[in-house]
Design a protein around this motif. Structure first.
Motif, short mmCIF file in Angstrom:
data_model
loop_
_atom_site.label_atom_id
_atom_site.label_comp_id
_atom_site.label_asym_id
_atom_site.label_seq_id
_atom_site.Cartn_x
_atom_site.Cartn_y
_atom_site.Cartn_z
N ASP A 6 0.89 -1.21 0.00
CA ASP A 6 -0.06 0.12 -0.04
C ASP A 6 0.84 1.31 0.01
OD1 ASP A 6 -2.36 -1.28 0.00
OD2 ASP A 6 -2.79 -1.19 2.04
N PHE A 7 2.07 1.22 0.79
CA PHE A 7 2.89 2.53 0.86
C PHE A 7 3.42 2.68 -0.21
CE2 PHE A 7 7.03 4.46 1.86
CZ PHE A 7 6.58 5.58 2.54
N ILE A 8 3.94 1.65 -1.14
CA ILE A 8 4.81 1.91 -2.10
C ILE A 8 3.97 2.13 -3.60
CG2 ILE A 8 7.13 1.47 -1.38
CD1 ILE A 8 6.50 -1.24 -2.81
N ALA A 9 2.49 1.98 -3.39
CA ALA A 9 1.85 2.08 -4.45
C ALA A 9 0.79 3.30 -4.40
CB ALA A 9 0.76 0.89 -4.64
N ARG A 10 1.27 4.23 -3.32
CA ARG A 10 0.24 5.35 -3.15
C ARG A 10 0.56 6.57 -3.97
NH1 ARG A 10 4.72 6.34 -0.48
NH2 ARG A 10 5.15 8.49 0.37
N THR A 11 -0.33 7.26 -4.64
CA THR A 11 -0.09 8.22 -5.77
C THR A 11 0.09 9.42 -4.92
OG1 THR A 11 -2.57 8.74 -5.57
CG2 THR A 11 -1.80 7.03 -7.53
N PRO A 12 1.04 10.37 -5.46
CA PRO A 12 1.56 10.39 -6.85
C PRO A 12 3.03 9.73 -6.91
CG PRO A 12 1.83 12.44 -6.14
CD PRO A 12 1.17 12.04 -5.01
N TYR A 13 3.45 9.01 -5.74
CA TYR A 13 4.71 8.66 -5.69
C TYR A 13 4.77 6.97 -5.90
CZ TYR A 13 4.93 12.92 -3.15
OH TYR A 13 4.59 14.15 -2.73
N ALA A 14 3.69 6.41 -6.68
CA ALA A 14 3.42 5.09 -6.98
C ALA A 14 4.98 4.64 -7.58
CB ALA A 14 2.44 4.71 -7.36
N ASP A 15 5.60 3.46 -6.93
CA ASP A 15 6.69 3.03 -7.76
C ASP A 15 6.14 1.50 -8.23
OD1 ASP A 15 9.05 4.27 -7.55
OD2 ASP A 15 8.94 3.92 -5.40
N ILE A 16 4.86 1.11 -7.71
CA ILE A 16 4.34 -0.07 -8.18
C ILE A 16 2.82 0.10 -8.44
CG2 ILE A 16 5.87 -1.75 -6.87
CD1 ILE A 16 3.64 -2.33 -5.15
N PRO A 17 2.02 -0.55 -9.14
CA PRO A 17 0.72 -0.69 -9.11
C PRO A 17 -0.07 -1.28 -7.90
CG PRO A 17 1.32 -2.72 -10.51
CD PRO A 17 2.49 -1.81 -10.03
N GLU A 18 -1.28 -0.76 -7.62
CA GLU A 18 -1.86 -1.34 -6.43
C GLU A 18 -2.05 -3.05 -6.66
OE1 GLU A 18 -4.94 1.65 -3.98
OE2 GLU A 18 -5.12 1.59 -6.18
N CYS A 19 -2.14 -3.69 -5.64
CA CYS A 19 -2.15 -5.14 -6.02
C CYS A 19 -2.87 -5.79 -5.05
CB CYS A 19 -0.63 -5.58 -5.78
SG CYS A 19 0.58 -5.30 -7.24
N ILE A 20 -3.82 -6.85 -5.53
CA ILE A 20 -4.35 -7.61 -4.45
C ILE A 20 -3.00 -8.70 -3.95
CG2 ILE A 20 -5.97 -9.90 -4.08
CD1 ILE A 20 -7.50 -8.40 -6.85
N VAL A 21 -3.15 -8.87 -2.55
CA VAL A 21 -2.30 -9.64 -2.17
C VAL A 21 -2.92 -10.94 -1.39
CG1 VAL A 21 -0.41 -10.08 0.03
CG2 VAL A 21 -0.64 -7.66 -1.45
N VAL A 22 -2.50 -12.17 -1.90
CA VAL A 22 -3.28 -13.32 -1.41
C VAL A 22 -2.03 -14.12 -0.49
CG1 VAL A 22 -4.03 -15.72 -2.02
CG2 VAL A 22 -4.59 -13.51 -3.47
N GLY A 23 -2.25 -14.31 0.81
CA GLY A 23 -1.32 -14.79 1.64
C GLY A 23 -1.84 -16.29 2.01
N ILE A 24 -1.00 -17.13 1.85
CA ILE A 24 -1.40 -18.58 1.85
C ILE A 24 -0.84 -19.03 3.20
CG2 ILE A 24 -1.10 -21.01 0.64
CD1 ILE A 24 -0.41 -19.39 -1.82
N LYS A 25 -1.55 -19.45 4.04
CA LYS A 25 -1.06 -20.00 5.55
C LYS A 25 -0.72 -21.43 5.37
CE LYS A 25 -2.70 -20.20 10.20
NZ LYS A 25 -3.85 -20.05 11.16
N ASN A 26 0.23 -21.73 5.90
CA ASN A 26 0.93 -23.16 6.19
C ASN A 26 0.13 -24.04 6.82
OD1 ASN A 26 3.47 -22.72 4.73
ND2 ASN A 26 4.08 -21.69 6.43
N THR A 27 0.01 -25.38 6.20
CA THR A 27 -0.26 -26.69 7.05
C THR A 27 0.82 -27.57 7.33
OG1 THR A 27 -0.87 -27.74 5.13
CG2 THR A 27 -2.73 -26.62 6.30
N GLU A 28 1.57 -27.79 6.11
CA GLU A 28 2.71 -28.89 6.25
C GLU A 28 3.95 -28.00 5.52
OE1 GLU A 28 3.46 -31.19 8.23
OE2 GLU A 28 1.22 -31.48 8.99
#
Length: 351
Positions: free
Chosen positions: A82-104
């Motif tokens: 979120d921080f590095i995607a904020r306008t007008p200083y965005a270095d990256i596009p806004e992204c959806i983040v999908v965190g995958i929690k571990n089992t094994e």
């Protein structure tokens, strides 16, 4: 009278304080997906960009970052994006983040079955549950990705991010299934695994295909942690350096290696991920002051970025609104007219 006022004031003050404390800041949502491939439920944490639900702009599509070890990385990583995607200083596009929690974790992130014996008990095989990465990547590709695509507005650009065994998994996925993701991030990857089997796979890949795909990105970070002086994990250091040497001799890949002095194996992911995202999307940020002199520069820069990444990227409506506000407030009328026309072309109003 004053004493009564003090007693009365305190409960009222507490009432308002408690009421305000009930407001919550939400960084994501949890989902449970049953995987037929893995024959188990998997918990997924999803973070949406700040503009995802903004009704003042047209619904946009967003790149997706698949984050391994979600339970360890999700909180800081979502704030970072979120921080590095904020306008007008965005270095990256806004992204959806999908965190995958571990089992094994060891099972899912390692490419081969371990035969390594315990140094203190030769009858005990270390990492006995290892070698399931092909099933895990199949789960991501055939079950998780379709779920995300069905339920969220996604752009056809995805990034895989991993650390340690997760970094090993990211590089192996790049070698075995390079088309599954557009960019790969491996923080301090465990390339020592199984007598450096991934190094052998890297050489095999180059022998077969001669070069790496040019529109893919691979970022590798390496921790210091004084490990080299202590020889605590010299096998990891040597394997990462060996991999670096092989890749850098074959310059077609969009590749970067960063060594972080003073960072440990456990902390290197934070600076690594920051540098990785800026590296992958290098060319995304434009100088708004230069656009006043040359309005066409914005489209030209996005065309270069799209060609480099192999996916079409266009300026977001949010950014165009910022550009228009800048042009208007500084009386750059010609540039303002240009960007009004560009915005109408890219984001036509629904009548």
């Amino acid at each position: 009278m004053n004493k009564w006022f003090k007693f009365l004031y305190l409960p009222i003050f507490l009432l308002f304080t408690v009421g305000k404390a009930q407001e919550k800041l939400t960084i994501g949502e949890k989902h449970s997906i049953f995987s037929k491939v893995l024959n188990e439920n998997r918990e997924i944490w999803i973070h949406l960009p700040k503009t995802y639900t903004d009704t003042t702009i047209n619904p946009a599509k967003y790149p997706v970052i698949y984050l391994l070890d979600g339970e360890n990385n999700f909180e800081y990583f979502t704030g970072l994006t979120d921080f590095i995607a904020r306008t007008p200083y965005a270095d990256i596009p806004e992204c959806i983040v999908v965190g995958i929690k571990n089992t094994e974790r060891t099972r899912d992130l390692t490419p081969t079955k371990s035969q390594k014996k315990s140094p203190v008990n030769p009858t005990l095989t270390l990492f006995a549950d290892s070698g399931g990465s092909e099933n895990f990547v199949k789960f991501i590709q055939e079950e998780l990705k379709p779920f995300i695509k069905k339920n969220y507005r996604t752009q056809e650009y995805s990034v895989l991010v991993g650390h340690s065994f997760g970094g090993l998994f990211a590089i192996n996925t790049f070698l075995m299934h390079p088309d599954y993701f557009d960019a790969y991030v491996a923080n301090d990857p465990s390339l020592w695994w199984d007598n450096k089997v991934t190094i052998a796979r890297t050489n095999d890949y180059l022998e077969k295909y001669k070069k790496f795909p040019s529109q893919k990105s691979l970022y590798v970070s390496q921790a210091d942690n004084e490990e080299q002086q202590k020889n605590w994990n010299s096998d990891m250091t040597q394997a990462i350096e060996e991999f670096k040497g092989i890749v850098e001799k074959n310059g077609s890949l969009n590749y970067k290696h960063s060594f972080f002095k003073g960072e440990t194996h456990g902390t290197v992911s934070y600076p690594g991920n920051y540098e990785a995202l800026k590296f992958i999307f290098k060319g995304f940020r434009t100088d708004i002051k230069q656009l006043a002199k040359n309005p066409k520069l914005l489209e030209e820069e996005y065309k270069k970025l799209s060609d480099k990444l192999g996916t079409e990227f266009i300026p977001s409506e949010t950014y165009l609104n910022v550009v228009l506000k800048f042009m208007k407030s500084n009386d750059f009328k010609e540039a303002e007219t240009y960007f009004i026309n560009l915005k109408n072309k890219l984001y036509p109003k629904v009548r």
